[in-house]
Every structure is written in structure tokens, then in C-alpha cells.
Design a protein around this motif. Structure first.
Motif, short mmCIF file in Angstrom:
data_model
loop_
_atom_site.label_atom_id
_atom_site.label_comp_id
_atom_site.label_asym_id
_atom_site.label_seq_id
_atom_site.Cartn_x
_atom_site.Cartn_y
_atom_site.Cartn_z
N LEU C 39 0.87 -1.16 0.00
CA LEU C 39 0.00 0.00 0.00
C LEU C 39 0.92 1.22 0.00
O LEU C 39 1.54 1.54 1.00
CB LEU C 39 -0.89 -0.01 1.24
CG LEU C 39 -1.84 1.16 1.28
CD1 LEU C 39 -2.83 1.08 0.15
CD2 LEU C 39 -2.57 1.21 2.59
N LEU C 41 1.74 4.56 0.44
CA LEU C 41 1.23 5.81 1.00
C LEU C 41 1.98 7.02 0.46
O LEU C 41 1.59 8.15 0.70
CB LEU C 41 1.29 5.77 2.52
CG LEU C 41 0.29 4.80 3.15
CD1 LEU C 41 0.48 4.72 4.64
CD2 LEU C 41 -1.13 5.22 2.84
N LEU C 86 15.05 1.27 -1.61
CA LEU C 86 14.43 1.26 -0.28
C LEU C 86 13.44 0.12 -0.12
O LEU C 86 13.60 -0.76 0.69
CB LEU C 86 13.73 2.61 -0.04
CG LEU C 86 14.64 3.83 0.02
CD1 LEU C 86 13.82 5.10 0.14
CD2 LEU C 86 15.59 3.71 1.20
N VAL C 90 13.25 -3.87 2.18
CA VAL C 90 12.45 -4.20 3.36
C VAL C 90 11.33 -5.17 3.02
O VAL C 90 10.52 -5.51 3.87
CB VAL C 90 11.83 -2.92 4.00
CG1 VAL C 90 12.93 -1.97 4.38
CG2 VAL C 90 10.84 -2.27 3.08
N PHE C 93 10.57 -7.97 5.38
CA PHE C 93 10.05 -7.72 6.73
C PHE C 93 8.54 -7.57 6.76
O PHE C 93 7.97 -7.24 7.78
CB PHE C 93 10.68 -6.45 7.32
CG PHE C 93 12.16 -6.49 7.33
CD1 PHE C 93 12.83 -7.64 7.76
CD2 PHE C 93 12.91 -5.40 6.91
CE1 PHE C 93 14.20 -7.69 7.76
CE2 PHE C 93 14.28 -5.45 6.91
CZ PHE C 93 14.93 -6.59 7.32
N VAL C 96 3.77 -4.26 6.88
CA VAL C 96 3.71 -3.10 7.77
C VAL C 96 4.97 -2.26 7.61
O VAL C 96 4.92 -1.03 7.57
CB VAL C 96 3.55 -3.55 9.24
CG1 VAL C 96 3.43 -2.34 10.14
CG2 VAL C 96 2.32 -4.42 9.37
N GLY C 97 6.10 -2.94 7.48
CA GLY C 97 7.35 -2.23 7.29
C GLY C 97 7.35 -1.43 6.00
O GLY C 97 7.71 -0.25 5.98
N LEU C 99 4.84 -0.36 4.39
CA LEU C 99 3.88 0.72 4.52
C LEU C 99 4.48 1.93 5.24
O LEU C 99 4.39 3.06 4.79
CB LEU C 99 2.72 0.17 5.32
CG LEU C 99 1.62 1.15 5.48
CD1 LEU C 99 0.53 0.76 4.54
CD2 LEU C 99 1.13 1.15 6.90
N LEU C 100 5.13 1.64 6.38
CA LEU C 100 5.71 2.75 7.13
C LEU C 100 6.86 3.38 6.36
O LEU C 100 7.09 4.57 6.44
CB LEU C 100 6.19 2.27 8.49
CG LEU C 100 5.06 1.96 9.46
CD1 LEU C 100 5.61 1.68 10.83
CD2 LEU C 100 4.07 3.09 9.52
N LEU C 101 7.54 2.56 5.59
CA LEU C 101 8.61 3.11 4.76
C LEU C 101 8.04 4.13 3.77
O LEU C 101 8.59 5.21 3.58
CB LEU C 101 9.33 2.00 4.00
CG LEU C 101 10.57 2.49 3.29
CD1 LEU C 101 11.75 2.47 4.23
CD2 LEU C 101 10.87 1.67 2.06
N VAL C 103 5.40 5.84 4.19
CA VAL C 103 5.06 7.05 4.95
C VAL C 103 6.31 7.92 5.10
O VAL C 103 6.27 9.14 4.87
CB VAL C 103 4.50 6.69 6.36
CG1 VAL C 103 4.29 7.95 7.18
CG2 VAL C 103 3.20 5.93 6.23
N GLY C 104 7.42 7.27 5.44
CA GLY C 104 8.68 8.00 5.58
C GLY C 104 9.07 8.69 4.29
O GLY C 104 9.43 9.87 4.29
N VAL C 105 8.93 7.97 3.18
CA VAL C 105 9.28 8.55 1.88
C VAL C 105 8.41 9.77 1.58
O VAL C 105 8.88 10.81 1.13
CB VAL C 105 9.13 7.49 0.75
CG1 VAL C 105 9.23 8.14 -0.61
CG2 VAL C 105 10.20 6.41 0.91
N LEU C 107 6.99 11.76 3.66
CA LEU C 107 7.39 12.89 4.51
C LEU C 107 8.65 13.55 3.96
O LEU C 107 8.76 14.78 3.93
CB LEU C 107 7.62 12.41 5.94
CG LEU C 107 6.35 12.02 6.71
CD1 LEU C 107 6.71 11.44 8.07
CD2 LEU C 107 5.45 13.23 6.90
N VAL C 108 9.60 12.72 3.52
CA VAL C 108 10.84 13.27 2.99
C VAL C 108 10.56 14.06 1.70
O VAL C 108 11.08 15.16 1.50
CB VAL C 108 11.88 12.16 2.76
CG1 VAL C 108 13.08 12.70 2.01
CG2 VAL C 108 12.31 11.56 4.08
#
Lengths: 461, 330, 290
Positions: C39, C41, C86, C90, C93, C96-97, C99-101, C103-105, C107-108
Motif C-alpha cells: 500500500l 502511501l 528502499l 524491506v 520484513f 507493515v514495514g 507501509l511505514l517506509l 510514509v517515511g518517503v 514525509l521526505v
């Protein structure tokens, strides 16, 4: 002999007027000392000179990050300018000591919870004397609550909702020096009904939240009061940050409206106008935020002609009535032209007028109140500010209504005209505000007594 | 026996630290601590779903927000509401919401579960914005009276005093944490983990997976409601942005992952890390997004097991090193 | 055509135009999800990035058509890099990993955009040939919006051709249903994933360029569109292109006729429809996977 007599007559009339207490303009308690303007050439918003130590601390509580970060920068440059000016004059004498003004940036990220936390940090850790805010009435509400809780002065310079100072939310620590939603609506109606007397069919399009609804409410009240013949042909409230205005525009077009009244702010206001012009809708819009020059340029001279802007930093034409005003203007504009870097080098920051001018002079008022209170004690500041009046450099006079801490002021309706016709307002070279878009031409004064700030009858003090 | 003693001593020490915390660090840091504690317990409730049961929810904010709004609206509209009942109301409202959603959501798992929650969470967000007569729209519900903590005839403690509120919030949140922890130690807690690891097997063993899921779901929702309720009291304001926004749903997921998924205390450490980062970024930089983004990327790339995982790893290495040393000494 | 009819027709075309843009964003999202189980994001952030790229290209070359070609490509390159360096790392893993990655991308990207272009609203101007209105039997309609519909259709046909008429498409479709099997057949699945991710971000990029002249380009651009696109994917069914297409158009029409008839409730309509569909079928209209 004859001159002596003339003077005597003038003096007699003057005293008479003073006794009648009519000419508020002449009776301001204090005014901006334009003659004392120091050399401002070392003012650089990117590398501001901010004194530390034993200072008068003002926290600008605003969005400095997130999508609305530019708003924080607009506040910062305006407030910092006033602070820099006063600091170069030597600061302010309070409680027996001369102190300089330290402006602190307090980032809310546009979130109420962050705002609360940052306000508490400003008070408990930085020991600020004033919380200065902000974009978004929900954030201003938080500021006022914190101000009340800790007994610190708050100044509402940019959140315009009347509800902030109703019986429920009022706090004596907070002062609203900006204009207000309901008042703005009535001012626009007054302009169309009593001054312009031309268009009759109006369409209201506002954002669907408290601010938008109270802007619309004010306009409807105003139409009833000042323009009973007018017809409201449609009324819509859209969600914030709307992507596509086309369906609304098609509706507006079909309604036969002659003017669209909107309380939208950027980016919604800009998208609305841009999309309207793309769809071939040439209707005028009446607003308070349709003055952002970068997007006015995008729409161009033709597209921006006929817009109406209700301003809280207006004065009758022309803009420059004396040399001190020109000197003040140039001090800013020359720096903009030659020195400032991004983001302060765009059209948005070209003039110390409009909202920037207003934020700046609201701050000057605050500083003048502190100076005359002679103290940083909130009680003394409250006592001084209630009923106080202050004259801006433009000659505009602000009066603080004691009962609910809202500013009483004339507002001005700016009608936008192409650059060639802007000389009637911008009366020094280059004789126009901007060359790439329409801007202020004729200015009409909407007298303060016609648009008194809304007073909540339940507010008992 | 000594181990048990050590446990009690350390609990006692923790209580003592919490007791003197406001006196030592002052009101500001006490408030920071309350904010952290709310977020930590809220993350714990998410971890009941994610870490223990393997259910990823993108709409946990629904329960947080509902608890918060229920408390706020109750205090706003009904005069003279006492303190504990409004907190309880937050719990009940969230459980009711969970019960309504249960029939739809417990049937599915994995991504569908996550996405359904994203969708319903957004629905709640839009409703909170739209139902202005009830929720105050964009501005939220705020400035409502905060009742005193009172047992009639015995005591009445003013909760507008930040110090008193600190103790109250910590007590409620601490109790919630203990109940959640206790729950994981009950037989149903073991079934939870079974559902996460192998639902079929749990089914074959004769436990009803769907029912167990529903119970856990409602429990997590209810306690999320309590944290929301405390949040509303703490801020004296709740708005759609702070209650139902998508980031309110993602926050605890991030805290859980960064802290270490699958361990009970992981989310607490994750929340602590985020609170510290937030405290630092808000002071020294306006690049909040960049810092958060880089931390997320870094954690997932290099430490996907989270804080607890890294600690575990370090402990293992240390033990191994000691073993080697001991053997070398022999 | 009288003016009332013209109004209704115009609303219909507005809905179509918005629906098409929505589809461009949502299709990339649903494709990446269907194929890789991610997913993404950061998808809306790519959409915003492309709008900024188009602004930059236009500022540098002054030619809208160059911007239209270059910006989505540049966005796709960024997308491919993110996937390669990136996401791929992951993958092991779990979701969820990933997905959060993302989110991080996102934000950056958001912060990078602000660092490069500031936080002010930027404006992308239309070329002369796309300005103005078309007059057909009493109906006035802006040329540019028709162009957007056409552009989306072209992209749609390219995609359909790629998926159903080429070997690559065959592999992609096969990998969607069973990646392990395709891998076992000796096909380089990671490479296919990278391509799909690139194509997905390219489509978001096209949408970003298309919307830039209608909207101001500003850092909040991603939020609104991102959420709408997610709703489309959820309602249409995860990984289903046809579901995304139908729901995009339905949402588009709902929003324009919604404003016309029940303006106050317009924003809620999408959610109501979504809730109804999900209550009946939790995996979405055409979704099968969980």
C-alpha cells in the motif's frame, strides 16, 4: 490680524469638535511616530537581529511548518519589522528599565494540540510576555485558553472569527486587533448597497466551517440592513482545500449572479478565481484574501479587473499623503528590491501594505500600549489597552472596545483596476502597485459606526 | 523470592518517581509527560490488535476520537457531569462503536481489515467536520468545564490544576495499562497470540476465532476511548484534526513499529522515542517532516525489529560476550 | 440546448474530468498494490512531486508540452529509485514495514519540495492552444478540461495495450496472481516489480501535470487527492483496475451532481457509497484478494 482670526476660528471649531467627541481620527491616544523611523537597512528577515537576555518577548504562534508554513513567514517579517524598528530606537521603558523586543517563532504545525503545547512552552519555559496569533480560529482559541490559564497577554491579529470573543470564549487577557468575520460581511454589503448601488444579484460561496459560515452570515445580515433590494441567488459551502471548483462554478454561472461573495482564503481563493477565469466566468468576486499578488499575476490584468477587496489596512486615496509615508514605504520596498532572499523576494512581500501592513501596525499598537502602560504587568497592559486608540502611519485609527476587546475601525473597499488606472491610488512612481495584474484603484471608506464589531449580548463584564 | 522482591522494589521506585516528577521537573514537563502517557497507552491498545492478534488497523483513531468527543460533548452539554462517569462514557461509546463495526470487520483480516478501518476512520473524520451542531466542525469542542474529582462527602480535587490532573491522568492510564497487561496473561491472551500465529489451529482446537477477535477488538477500542477521553480533558479541546485525522491512526502504528512490535512494552518505548524527538524538533528545527521521515526510513531499513528488538539483540550479544569471556577465564 | 440542459451536461463533463484524474492516481495505486502487495502511501506525494516538476520544467523551458512529457518521467525515475534502493530491501520484513517506509518517503518528499520550491503556492500556466472555451450548441466548455479527459483516455489505452497485448503485460498479470510461480519460471520478478512501480508512479505523475494548471501547486496538494484515490481503491477493490475505473467515474459524477443538487451533503456522498459497498462486500466492488 486676519491670520490670527482665522487661527482663532479654526481653534474654536476644533475645540468644539473635541468636546463633541466626534472626530475620532483627531483624538487617537497615540500614533505611530513616522518621523522617528531609524535606518532600517540592516533589516533582513532571513538573518534577523534578535536581541536576547532581559527582553520583552513576543511569541508568534503560527504555522512555520506544514502546508501553511508561508503564513508564519508573513507574520514573522511583519512583526519582526516592528520589533526591529522599536529596538533601533532603543527599545521600550518598562518597569523602570529599557528593554528590547525579542520575537520568538512558535510553530503550531497548524495543529491545536501542538499549539497548546508550544504556547505552554513559550509561557513556562521562555517566559514570553505576549502570544501573537494566528491563522485559524481553532488555533487562536487554544492560544486564548492558554493565555487565560496562565494570565499572559494574547493578541489576535489574524484569526477573524467573532466567536472567539463571545460570552463563552471571551478572556480579558486577549485582544482582537484584526477585523472580524461578521463585520467584513456587513462591510461588503454596505459597499454594494450604499456606495456602489449597481449589482443586485449575489451568490455566496464559502468554506464549510465556522469561519466560512460566519463570513456568510455577516454578509446576509448586511444585505438585510443596507441593501434590501438585493437578491441572494445562491449559497454554497464547500469543503476546505477543494480540488475542483467546476461544479460550483457551473451552478454560479447558471444562477445569473452578478457578484460572488466568498470568504475563501489561499489556496482555495486562488483556485476558485483561476478556475473561474479558465471556465470563462468573468464575474467579480468580493473577498478579503484575493489580494495575494503571486496568484493575481497568474490570472493576469484582465482576470483580476473588477475584484473587490475589503481591507483592514486601508485609507482614502491616494496612498501617499506625506513624505514620511513615502520614506517608510521606501525603507521597506528598497530592501525588498535589493537585499531580501527567498522566500521574501516574491511579489507577496513587495509592499508593506495590505495584510503585511496590518500585521505590522497591529504589532506597533501592541508595543505602543506596552510603552504607555510602562510595564509588562498584564493587568497594567489590559488597563491601558481597554478603550485605547492608536493611529497607523496611513492615518487609520483603531479603537479597542473595552467590553469585548474587539477593535473598532473603518474598513475600506478596494476596487481592482488595470495598472494604468492605479495612479489614483499609488501616487508615486511607478504609479502602479504591480504591472502584471489589476490592483487597487478607487477606494471607498466604510465608516466604523456602520460596521461596529458584533457584540455578544450575553457577554457581561 | 529475591526476584519477586526486586520486582516490587522497582515498581515502588517507579511510583515514587512519578509522584515526585512534577515537583522536580515543573508543570511544563509534567504536561509533556501526560501527553506522552496518553499516546503510549493509546499505542498499547493498538498493539493489542497489531502485535498480539495480528490485526493491522488504519483507523484506530476512530475509537480515540469517539472517546474524546463523547467526553467533551458530555461536559459541554450536560452541566454538572462528574469526572469519572465522563471518562467511563468515553469507554462505553468506543465499545459501542466497536460493536457496531464488529460484524463487518472481524470477518476479514490482513489488508482488507486495515483498509476498512481507513475507510470508516475517514468517514468518522468527515462526519466530525460535517455535524457542526454537535461537534463544532473544524473548530471542535473546547473550553468545556473540567469537573473536580470528587467522592461526595469525602474529597473534592480541582482538576484544572495541572498538578492534580497529572496524578489523575497517570492513575487512570496506569490502571488501564495494568488491565491490558493482565489481559494478555489470561487464557484469552494466549488465544490472541494463537490467532496471530495460526488462526486455523486455534479454530481446530475448538476456540471460536471470530468471537475472540471481537472481544479483543472491543477491549482495544474501549481503552483507546479512555485515552481519548483523558486527552480531551487534558487539552480541554477536541477537534477532528486531533481526534480523527489519519495521522492519529498512523501515530501508534509508527510508535509500535519503532518501539518493537510483539512485546507488551514496545509501544511505550516507541512513544517515548517519538515524544523526545517531537520535543527536540519543535525546539530546534522547523523541518519536522524531514526528521520524522528519515527516522522512519532508517528504523525500517536498519532496525525493523524496533527498539525492543535492538535491546534484545544487544543483550544477547552481551551475554554471548560474557560467556566467551567466562569460558576464556576458565 | 437551453441553459439548464447545458448546465447539467457541463456538470456531467466536470464529473468525467475529475473522475479521469482520480483514475490516473488510483490506477497506479491499485496496480502497485495488486502486484506487490504494497500500500503505497507515498503515491500522492509522487503526484505532488510531478506537479512541482512540471512547474520547474515550464519555468526552465517555457514549453508546456516538454513539461507534460518530462515531469511524469522524472517522477517515475524517482519512483524506480525508491523501489530499488528502499522498498526492495524491506520486502522481507512484511507489509507493515513497507507501509511505514512509504510514509517515511512521503514525509521526505514533502520536506524536499518545501526546501526546493518554498511553501508558497506556485502557478502553472496553460499553453495558448489549450486556453479558451469550446462552444457546442449553447454549451461552453473549457478546452483544457476536455484535453485532460483525452489525455487520461490515451494513458488508459496505453495501459490496456501493455497489459493485455504484450509479453510484459502477460508477465505482470501472471506475477499479480502468483509471484513465486513466475519467479520459478526464470523470470526476473524483482525487475518486473520495479517496472510496475515505475509505471504506477508515472501515471500519478501524469495526473500531477494534468492538475497543475487547474490547481495551485502547493505542499498540501497531496493530501486531498491522496485520500480520494485511497477511497477509490478501497471501494473499487484492492488491485482491481476495472474497479478503480468505475468507482473513479462514479465518484467524479457524484461530486459534481452532488454539488448541483444536495450541495451541503456533497462531500459525504462518496463515503456513504463506500460504506454501503464495503458493508456488503468488505473487499470492495471487484476485490478478491485480502
Amino acid at each position: 490680524m486676519r491670520t490670527g482670526r482665522k487661527i482663532l476660528v479654526v481653534f474654536a471649531i476644533f475645540s468644539l469638535l473635541l468636546m463633541l467627541n466626534l472626530p475620532k481620527a483627531l483624538a487617537a491616544n497615540a500614533k505611530y511616530d513616522a518621523a522617528g523611523l531609524p535606518d532600517m537597512s540592516d533589516f533582513d528577515p532571513s538573518n534577523p537581529i534578535i536581541p536576547t537576555g532581559d527582553t520583552i518577548k513576543i511569541a508568534i504562534v503560527a504555522s512555520f511548518s506544514g502546508p501553511a508554513a508561508i503564513v508564519g513567514e508573513i507574520y514573522f517579517i511583519s512583526v519582526q519589522w516592528a520589533a526591529h524598528d522599536i529596538n533601533k530606537r532603543g527599545g521600550i521603558l518598562v518597569d523602570g528599565k529599557r528593554k528590547k523586543i525579542q520575537v520568538i517563532r512558535a510553530d503550531t504545525q497548524s495543529k491545536p494540540a501542538v499549539a497548546k503545547k508550544v504556547c505552554e512552552r513559550m509561557i513556562l519555559k521562555e517566559h514570553v510576555n505576549v502570544l501573537w496569533g494566528t491563522n485559524g480560529s481553532h488555533i487562536m482559541k487554544v492560544i486564548n485558553q492558554v493565555a487565560k490559564k496562565y494570565g499572559v497577554i494574547a493578541q489576535c491579529a489574524a484569526a477573524l472569527s467573532d466567536e472567539l470573543y463571545d460570552a463563552r470564549n471571551f478572556t480579558r487577557y486577549s485582544f482582537m486587533t484584526s477585523f472580524q468575520t461578521n463585520q467584513i460581511g456587513r462591510a461588503a454589503a454596505y459597499y454594494y448597497g450604499q456606495i456602489r448601488k449597481k449589482e443586485k444579484k449575489f451568490y455566496i460561496l464559502c468554506q464549510d466551517y465556522l469561519f466560512g459560515h460566519s463570513m456568510a452570515e455577516g454578509f446576509k445580515e448586511g444585505l438585510k440592513l443596507y441593501y434590501p433590494q438585493a437578491q441572494l441567488v445562491g449559497e454554497d459551502y464547500h469543503k476546505l482545500f477543494l480540488t475542483d471548483f467546476a461544479p460550483y462554478l457551473t451552478k454560479i454561472k447558471a444562477s445569473g449572479a452578478e457578484v460572488v461573495y466568498t470568504g475563501d482564503w489561499i489556496p482555495d481563493a486562488a483556485n476558485l478565481l483561476v478556475q473561474a477565469r479558465q471556465a470563462g466566468i468573468k464575474l467579480p468576486f468580493a473577498n478579503i484574501f484575493l489580494d495575494e499578488p503571486n496568484f493575481l499575476h497568474k490570472v493576469g490584468v484582465e482576470g483580476t479587473k473588477g475584484l473587490l477587496n475589503i481591507s483592514q489596512f486601508g485609507a482614502p486615496n491616494p496612498l501617499f499623503k506625506n513624505d514620511l509615508q513615502i520614506k517608510f514605504y521606501k525603507a521597506w520596498n528598497d530592501l525588498w528590491k535589493t537585499k531580501w532572499k527567498a522566500p521574501f523576494n516574491t511579489y507577496l512581500f513587495k509592499h508593506p501594505l495590505g495584510n503585511i501592513g496590518s500585521y505590522m501596525f497591529q504589532t506597533y499598537w501592541l508595543l505602543s500600549v506596552i510603552e504607555r502602560a510602562g510595564s509588562l504587568d498584564p493587568e497594567k497592559i489590559i488597563k491601558q489597552w481597554e478603550g485605547d486608540s492608536y493611529e497607523y502611519i496611513s492615518g487609520k485609527v483603531m479603537t479597542m472596545r473595552p467590553v469585548d476587546h474587539k477593535a473598532i475601525q473603518d474598513l475600506h473597499a478596494f476596487e481592482y483596476v488595470p495598472p494604468a488606472e492605479q495612479k489614483q491610488s499609488f501616487n508615486i512612481p511607478p504609479y502602479s502597485y504591480f504591472t502584471g495584474c489589476s490592483n487597487t484603484g478607487p477606494i471607498s471608506t466604510i465608516p466604523a459606526e456602520k460596521i461596529m464589531p458584533k457584540l455578544d449580548p450575553k457577554l457581561k463584564r | 523470592m529475591t526476584k519477586r522482591m526486586a520486582k516490587w522494589v522497582s515498581w515502588g521506585f517507579l511510583c515514587l518517581v512519578l509522584l515526585v516528577f512534577p515537583r522536580v521537573f515543573g508543570i511544563y514537563y509534567s504536561n509533556v509527560f501526560v501527553a506522552f502517557a496518553i499516546f503510549a497507552v493509546y499505542s498499547l491498545t493498538l498493539n493489542m490488535l497489531l502485535g498480539y492478534t495480528g490485526l493491522l488497523s488504519f483507523g484506530h483513531a476512530m475509537f480515540f476520537g469517539t472517546g474524546a468527543y463523547t467526553t467533551a460533548i458530555a461536559l459541554d452539554r450536560i452541566s454538572g457531569m462528574p469526572l469519572l462517569p465522563v471518562v467511563l462514557a468515553g469507554f462505553v461509546a468506543s465499545v459501542v462503536l466497536a460493536l457496531i463495526l464488529c460484524p463487518i470487520v472481524v470477518r476479514v483480516g490482513g489488508t482488507a481489515f486495515a483498509m476498512l478501518h481507513l475507510a470508516f476512520g475517514q468517514l468518522m473524520y468527515v462526519l466530525a467536520l460535517k455535524l457542526r451542531f454537535l461537534t463544532g466542525g473544524e473548530d471542535g469542542v473546547g473550553g468545556f468545564p473540567i469537573p473536580a474529582f470528587s467522592i461526595p462527602g469525602i474529597i473534592s480535587v480541582d482538576m484544572t490544576n495541572p498538578l492534580n490532573f497529572f496524578y489523575f491522568a497517570i492513575a487512570v492510564l496506569g490502571l488501564s495499562t495494568w488491565i491490558l497487561w493482565f489481559f494478555t496473561k489470561t487464557p484469552i491472551g494466549s488465544i490472541m497470540i494463537g490467532i496471530r500465529d495460526n488462526p486455523q489451529r486455534v479454530e481446530y482446537m475448538g476456540f471460536r476465532v471470530t468471537h475472540t477477535k471481537a472481544i479483543i477488538y472491543c477491549l482495544a477500542a474501549g481503552f483507546a476511548g479512555i485515552t481519548g477521553s483523558i486527552y480531551a480533558l487534558f487539552q480541554n479541546l477536541i477537534s477532528a484534526e486531533d481526534g480523527y485525522n489519519i495521522m492519529v491512526s498512523f501515530g501508534p502504528i509508527m510508535a509500535t513499529i519503532v518501539g518493537g512490535v510483539g512485546s507488551f512494552s514496545g509501544p511505550i518505548f516507541g512513544s517515548a522515542i517519538f515524544s523526545i524527538i517531537e520535543e527536540l524538533t519543535s525546539r530546534y528545527t522547523e523541518r519536522v517532516e524531514l526528521v520524522m521521515g528519515l527516522i522512519l526510513i532508517g528504523v525500517i531499513l536498519y532496525a525493523p525489529m524496533g527498539f525492543m528488538g535492538v535491546m534484545g539483540l544487544l543483550k544477547q550479544r552481551w551475554l554471548a560476550a560474557r560467556k566467551v569471556k567466562l569460558e576464556g577465564a576458565k | 440546448m437551453d441553459s439548464t440542459t447545458a448546465m447539467y451536461v457541463a456538470q456531467g463533463i466536470h464529473g468525467l474530468a475529475y473522475g479521469m484524474i482520480l483514475f490516473l492516481v488510483a490506477s497506479g495505486l491499485t496496480m502497485i498494490f495488486g502486484m506487490m502487495g504494497i500500500l503505497n502511501l507515498a503515491h500522492a506525494a509522487f503526484f505532488m512531486l510531478s506537479a512541482y516538476f512540471s512547474y520547474q520544467a515550464l519555468a526552465m523551458t517555457g514549453n508546456y508540452w516538454i513539461a507534460l512529457l518530462a515531469a511524469p518521467l522524472a517522477t517515475a525515475v524517482v519512483g524506480v529509485l525508491v523501489e530499488r534502493f528502499l522498498l526492495r530491501k524491506v520486502h522481507a520484513f512484511g507489509h507493515v514495514g513497507e507501509l511505514l517506509l512509504t510514509v517515511g518517503v512521503s514525509l521526505v518528499i514533502l520536506d524536499a519540495v518545501k526546501a526546493f520550491w518554498g511553501t508558497e503556492s506556485l502557478y502553472v500556466d496553460l499553453p495558448e492552444s489549450l486556453k479558451g472555451l469550446i462552444h457546442v450548441g449553447g454549451l461552453e466548455y473549457p478546452v483544457y478540461r476536455l484535453f485532460v479527459i483525452g489525455l487520461a483516455l490515451v494513458v488508459l489505452f496505453i495501459m490496456a495495450f501493455l497489459l493485455y497485448r504484450t509479453r510484459l503485460g502477460m508477465v505482470v498479470r501472471a506475477a499479480v496472481s502468483d509471484a513465486d510461480m513466475v519467479n520459478a519460471l526464470g523470470i526476473n520478478v524483482p525487475l518486473v516489480f520495479m517496472l510496475v512501480f515505475g509505471i504506477g508512479t508515472w501515471m500519478a505523475g501524469v495526473a500531477g501535470v494534468a492538475i497543475a494548471p487547474i490547481l495551485t501547486v502547493f505542499p498540501g496538494l497531496a493530501d486531498q487527492m491522496g485520500m480520494d484515490a485511497f477511497l477509490v481503491v478501497v471501494t473499487g477493490g484492492f488491485g482491481s483496475l476495472s474497479g478503480a475505473f468505475i468507482i473513479s467515474l462514479v465518484f467524479g459524477e457524484l461530486s459534481s451532481y452532488g454539488v448541483q443538487f444536495i450541495s451541503a451533503l456533497a462531500p459525504v456522498l462518496m463515503f456513504v457509497l463506500m460504506a454501503i459497498i464495503l458493508v456488503i462486500k468488505p473487499t470492495g466492488l471487484f476485490g478478491e484478494r485480502e
